[in-house]
Design an enzyme around this catalytic site. Structure first.
Site, PDB file in Angstrom:
ATOM      1  N   GLU A 136      -6.918 -22.464  25.958  1.00 31.04           N
ATOM      2  CA  GLU A 136      -8.051 -22.911  25.158  1.00 31.04           C
ATOM      3  C   GLU A 136      -9.378 -22.512  25.811  1.00 31.04           C
ATOM      4  OE1 GLU A 136      -8.738 -26.806  22.467  1.00 31.04           O
ATOM      5  OE2 GLU A 136      -8.520 -27.192  24.600  1.00 31.04           O
ATOM      6  N   GLY A 275      -8.027 -31.762  32.178  1.00 29.76           N
ATOM      7  CA  GLY A 275      -7.127 -32.904  32.316  1.00 29.76           C
ATOM      8  C   GLY A 275      -5.743 -32.607  31.783  1.00 29.76           C
ATOM      9  N   ALA A 276      -5.688 -32.028  30.585  1.00 32.01           N
ATOM     10  CA  ALA A 276      -4.404 -31.735  29.957  1.00 32.01           C
ATOM     11  C   ALA A 276      -4.653 -30.850  28.749  1.00 32.01           C
ATOM     12  CB  ALA A 276      -3.690 -33.025  29.545  1.00 32.01           C
ATOM     13  N   HIS A 309      -3.790 -39.252  24.336  1.00 29.06           N
ATOM     14  CA  HIS A 309      -4.768 -38.309  23.782  1.00 29.06           C
ATOM     15  C   HIS A 309      -4.060 -37.013  23.368  1.00 29.06           C
ATOM     16  CE1 HIS A 309      -8.824 -36.129  24.078  1.00 29.06           C
ATOM     17  NE2 HIS A 309      -7.947 -35.129  24.047  1.00 29.06           N
ATOM     18  N   GLU A 310      -3.261 -36.467  24.282  1.00 24.54           N
ATOM     19  CA  GLU A 310      -2.565 -35.209  23.964  1.00 24.54           C
ATOM     20  C   GLU A 310      -1.535 -35.415  22.857  1.00 24.54           C
ATOM     21  OE1 GLU A 310      -3.962 -32.659  25.195  1.00 24.54           O
ATOM     22  OE2 GLU A 310      -5.161 -33.907  26.535  1.00 24.54           O
ATOM     23  N   HIS A 313      -3.000 -35.244  19.492  1.00 23.10           N
ATOM     24  CA  HIS A 313      -3.255 -33.860  19.089  1.00 23.10           C
ATOM     25  C   HIS A 313      -2.089 -33.236  18.327  1.00 23.10           C
ATOM     26  CE1 HIS A 313      -7.122 -32.762  20.616  1.00 23.10           C
ATOM     27  NE2 HIS A 313      -6.851 -33.002  21.883  1.00 23.10           N
ATOM     28  N   GLU A 332     -10.721 -33.066  18.891  1.00 24.31           N
ATOM     29  CA  GLU A 332     -11.029 -33.737  20.157  1.00 24.31           C
ATOM     30  C   GLU A 332     -11.594 -35.140  19.976  1.00 24.31           C
ATOM     31  OE1 GLU A 332      -9.815 -32.872  22.745  1.00 24.31           O
ATOM     32  OE2 GLU A 332      -9.445 -30.735  22.546  1.00 24.31           O
TER      33      GLU A 332
END
Length: 856
Positions: A136, A275-276, A309-310, A313, A332
């Site tokens: 990304e 972070g990830a 969070h991931e 997504h 995001e």
């Protein structure tokens, strides 16, 4: 490199012309081990890509993206193309396209040392090699030829040949394996930037998630978690799996769309820049989320939030993807909000909104007051813009706005809107209007005005209470005044009134109100008795800077520690920090509040944030003539609280780390030395290896630990983590020769990995070494143009941001202004970094002036 910075206009034109039917990517990674067969050039691997795609206008021309040292062969629809003629280092020119096309590209791609593309890491502990990808926003083109933009989705099939004894992971499950060759199942249509390959002798643990769906079908999701072998003894995979299962349950319940990517592997990888990353089926995380020593509950909460969070997504970003990076917030902001939403609703971290209010919003408030602030829906002209917009606006402000939107439309209407959004746009790409339309359907509200106010404008409002009372000490009017550096917006807020009950400061009245315009009366509080504290935005419903009336501020100065509600207390701390950053409260007053009240802070995450803010107040916002006294007071206070903290408690650990960060006197440094040597003890404090490095750095920066001492510590911890700590400690030593060497390794040379660059910069920039660092100010501004042109975007950003000479005060401000004036045509992304750093410095100088005014 020509053509490397893809523009939005080019992407739109290509998307109008092309539709991609599928990729087949074959990577041969056997060159990752052994001697470098490439000699003096970059170590490379073979990448063969077959792309099947259609063109809307036969005969038209376009291009494919690839950043590689060399291309061996290119064929388009069976015709051999001359690589030297069609490949310029970042693009492959495609002329005379047919209605249906097959492009085959055979290239030698480079392993990365910067965390972009296919990163290669050699573990110093055992010599093992580990690989992983990070793309990304646009680094898949460093690994295979593609059309590198989010709206040209396609199914992918990966085939990887790896060294003997390695395991390989990708987005899909392994379908076939023989003699080091692995073929992976075809993915659903996804964007290039979320494809992934992880390869090496990783330690791997497995579990299984099961669920019965509403239609009676059974859903099984194989779970995996992996890390380097050297970290296996520290790996608490059971807790990772626990949070993962809780998150999958939570999102399945709310989204009514089963997880669509089959398996769910989570890889904790070395030298990770972020972070990830939400690669479907193969999420990657920074390995610092595996804790080598004691950490506080806040660290586990941070990891859980990142996992969730991931996971969010998988729906917001992977299943439904923004069309271009303008709408990066569509993934995001949602993932940031959903991470905290699921954290509170599904895990043991039920106080997650406190962390959100105190930590995430602080990031947003800072970003929203920079000259580079932008609307949540941003104007992203190209990939360099996109890279810099992974910021506090896109993440934390966007999440804050969504939190308010949930309150505005109602939780169920919001979730039903999400469910319709997924079903309507599954495997597609969207814009802002696509989301707003479903939310308008489910809520019945017209969101056009809300969107204009909150998503399409920038800046943060301040809300200040104005209280009028009668002779009987009853409120006749309580108004909220809105101002700030943004247009006035509609806010849904709660206003809390607090009074003393015994020794405690508690809420006795609350009213919700819609704040509109410059002044709003909160009718529901008329007649209440005079409060000791008025807290606008109680419960943190909106996104704003909280201000206080004079009486409330006086109450906080004397009794902040008596405020019983932890979220209210966190909001007050955040507001006081904003006052300090805005030069409305002297830094010494904020430090005094921390010294008097932080020892009573129950929330460990808030306490650790207060430690960071207090140190920042001293370094950046305190008047220079008060820094020495302020440092002494902070060190004394930290040591006092360290000795008072419960033996073995997480608060004790937090105070030990803070004491090490602010230790200044001979006695302080002798205590640190004693704790390292084992000749001094604090009851209950376990000095593990990570804490040892924390204690060693200040000794190095004060000249109390030379190279031999640092080498001896590395001998105790000859690991990847130890190597990073060593680099930081070496660069921290107070010597011109040391600083020259660190500068040479980071600025003049490009041999260090991304992690060692970051560690060296961290050691180089020591607040107590301002005079020693002064000569590097002109060298910095002389070097940044070259760095930006020669380094990758991530590497250049790390050095330009990390080495900005903010500790030099006015001379640095003058130099920054001169550079900006003489470099009006510099790359916009580079100018933005300098503008941001310059603004932070100007803000700190205003704070220093405010603090100096308090000296009398």
């Amino acid at each position: 490199m020509p053509g490397e910075n893809l523009s939005r206009d080019e992407a739109r034109e290509r998307a109008e012309l092309l539709s991609v039917d599928g990729y087949e990517v074959a990577l041969d990674l056997r060159s990752a081990v052994g001697d470098d067969p490439g000699g003096s050039g970059p170590r490379t691997f073979r990448s063969v890509t077959t792309i099947r795609f259609r063109a809307a206008r036969p005969g038209a021309a376009s291009f494919a993206d690839l950043i590689a040292p060399s291309v061996t062969r290119v064929t388009l629809n069976g015709t051999e193309l001359d690589p030297a003629a069609v490949f310029d280092g970042s693009r492959i020119a495609l002329e005379g396209l047919a209605a249906e096309n097959v492009l085959v590209v055979d290239a030698q791609c480079a392993y990365s040392r910067t965390g972009e593309g296919l990163h290669r890491f050699v573990d110093p502990e055992d010599g093992e090699v580990y690989l992983y990808t990070q793309y990304e926003p646009a680094d898949a083109r460093r690994v295979f030829a593609n059309f590198e933009q989010p709206d040209l989705k396609a199914p992918f099939r990966f085939e990887v040949t790896a060294p003997e004894g390695w395991t390989v992971w990708s987005n899909g499950a392994v379908e076939h394996e023989e003699k080091g060759l692995r073929r992976f199942a075809e993915t659903p249509p996804i964007s290039t930037y979320i494809t992934a390959v992880v390869a090496g002798p990783y330690h791997y643990e497995t579990d299984l998630y099961t669920r019965t769906l509403d239609d009676g079908r059974s859903l099984e999701i194989p779970l995996g978690a992996l890390c380097r072998k050297g970290l296996a003894r520290h790996f608490d995979a059971d807790d990772v799996f626990l949070v993962t299962k809780q998150g999958l349950d939570f999102f399945h319940d709310r989204f009514d769309f089963p997880y669509p990517f089959g398996k769910y592997d989570q890889a904790f990888v070395p030298e990770y820049n972020i972070g990830a990353m939400e690669n479907p089926g193969c999420v990657t995380f920074r390995e610092e989320y595996i804790f080598r020593g004691q950490v506080t509950r806040a660290s586990y909460e941070r990891r859980a939030t990142t996992i969730l969070h991931e996971m969010a997504h998988m729906w917001f970003g992977d299943l439904v993807t923004m069309e271009w990076w303008d709408d990066l917030w569509l993934k995001e902001s949602f993932a940031d909000f959903m991470g905290s939403y699921a954290l509170v609703g599904a895990t043991r971290f039920t106080d997650g909104w406190i962390t959100f209010a105190n930590s995430r919003k602080a990031w947003a408030y800072r970003a929203d007051q920079l000259p580079s602030t932008h609307p949540v829906t941003a104007d992203i002209r190209d990939l360099e813009d996109a890279k810099l917009n992974f910021d506090g606006i896109t993440y934390a402000k966007g999440a804050s706005v969504l939190k308010q939107l949930v309150a505005y439309v109602g939780e169920e209407a919001f979730l039903e809107g999400a469910r319709r959004y997924f079903k309507r746009h599954a495997w597609g790409n969207t814009r802002l209007g696509d989301l707003l339309s479903v939310l308008e359907e489910t809520s019945g509200r017209d969101l056009a005005a809300w969107s204009r106010s909150w998503l399409q404008t920038s800046g943060v409002n301040s809300l200040t209470p104005v209280v009028t009372c009668d002779s009987a000490d009853r409120i006749t009017e309580l108004a909220v005044v809105q101002d700030g550096d943004a247009e006035l917006r509609p806010h849904r807020i709660a206003v809390g009134l607090y009074r003393f009950e015994g020794t405690e400061l508690v809420r006795y009245a609350r009213a919700e109100a819609d704040v509109t315009g410059a002044r709003t009366t909160v009718a529901g509080l008329a007649g209440s008795e005079r409060p000791e504290l008025v807290l606008v935005n109680d419960e943190d419903l909106t996104y704003c800077k909280i201000r206080f009336d004079e009486g409330s501020l006086a109450t906080l100065r004397g009794h902040l520690g008596d405020l019983t509600d932890p979220l209210a207390r966190a909001l007050c701390w955040s507001a006081l920090w904003n006052l300090t950053r805005d030069a409305l409260m002297p830094a010494r007053d904020f430090v005094d509040l921390v010294l008097r009240f932080s020892g009573r802070e129950s929330d460990i995450g808030v306490l650790q944030m207060l430690h960071a803010w207090a140190r920042s107040a001293l370094v950046h916002y305190a008047a220079p003539e008060w820094r020495e006294e302020g440092g002494r007071l902070l060190a004394q206070g930290a040591l006092r609280e360290l000795r008072l903290a419960g033996p073995g408690s997480e608060h004790q650990l937090a105070w030990a780390r803070f004491f090490a960060a602010v230790a200044v006197s001979d006695a302080d440094l002798q205590l640190l030395s004693g704790l390292l040597a084992g000749t001094a003890k604090i009851d209950g404090l376990e000095v593990d290896q990570e804490l040892r490095w924390t204690l060693l750095e200040p000794l190095a920066s004060h000249g109390r630990a030379d190279e031999s001492v640092i080498a001896a510590e590395l001998a105790r911890d000859d690991t990847a983590s130890g190597t990073r700590h060593r680099a930081r400690c070496l660069a921290a030593r107070p010597s011109t020769a040391v600083k020259d060497e660190a500068w040479e390794r980071v600025v003049e040379s490009d041999t260090l990995s991304n992690a060692l660059v970051t560690a060296t910069i961290s050691g180089f920039v020591q607040p107590g070494q301002r005079e020693l660092l002064a000569p590097y100010l002109p060298a910095y501004f002389a070097a940044i143009d070259r760095l930006w042109s020669e380094r990758s975007i991530q590497s250049a950003m790390d050095v330009v941001s990390g080495l900005f000479p903010s500790l030099q005060g006015e001379p640095a401000l003058t130099a920054a202004d001169a550079w900006l004036t003489s470099h009006r045509d510099a790359p916009p992304a580079l100018r933005r970094l300098i503008l941001e750093a310059r603004d932070d410095l100007a803000r700190s100088l205003r704070g220093q002036e405010c603090d100096a005014g308090a000296a009398g």
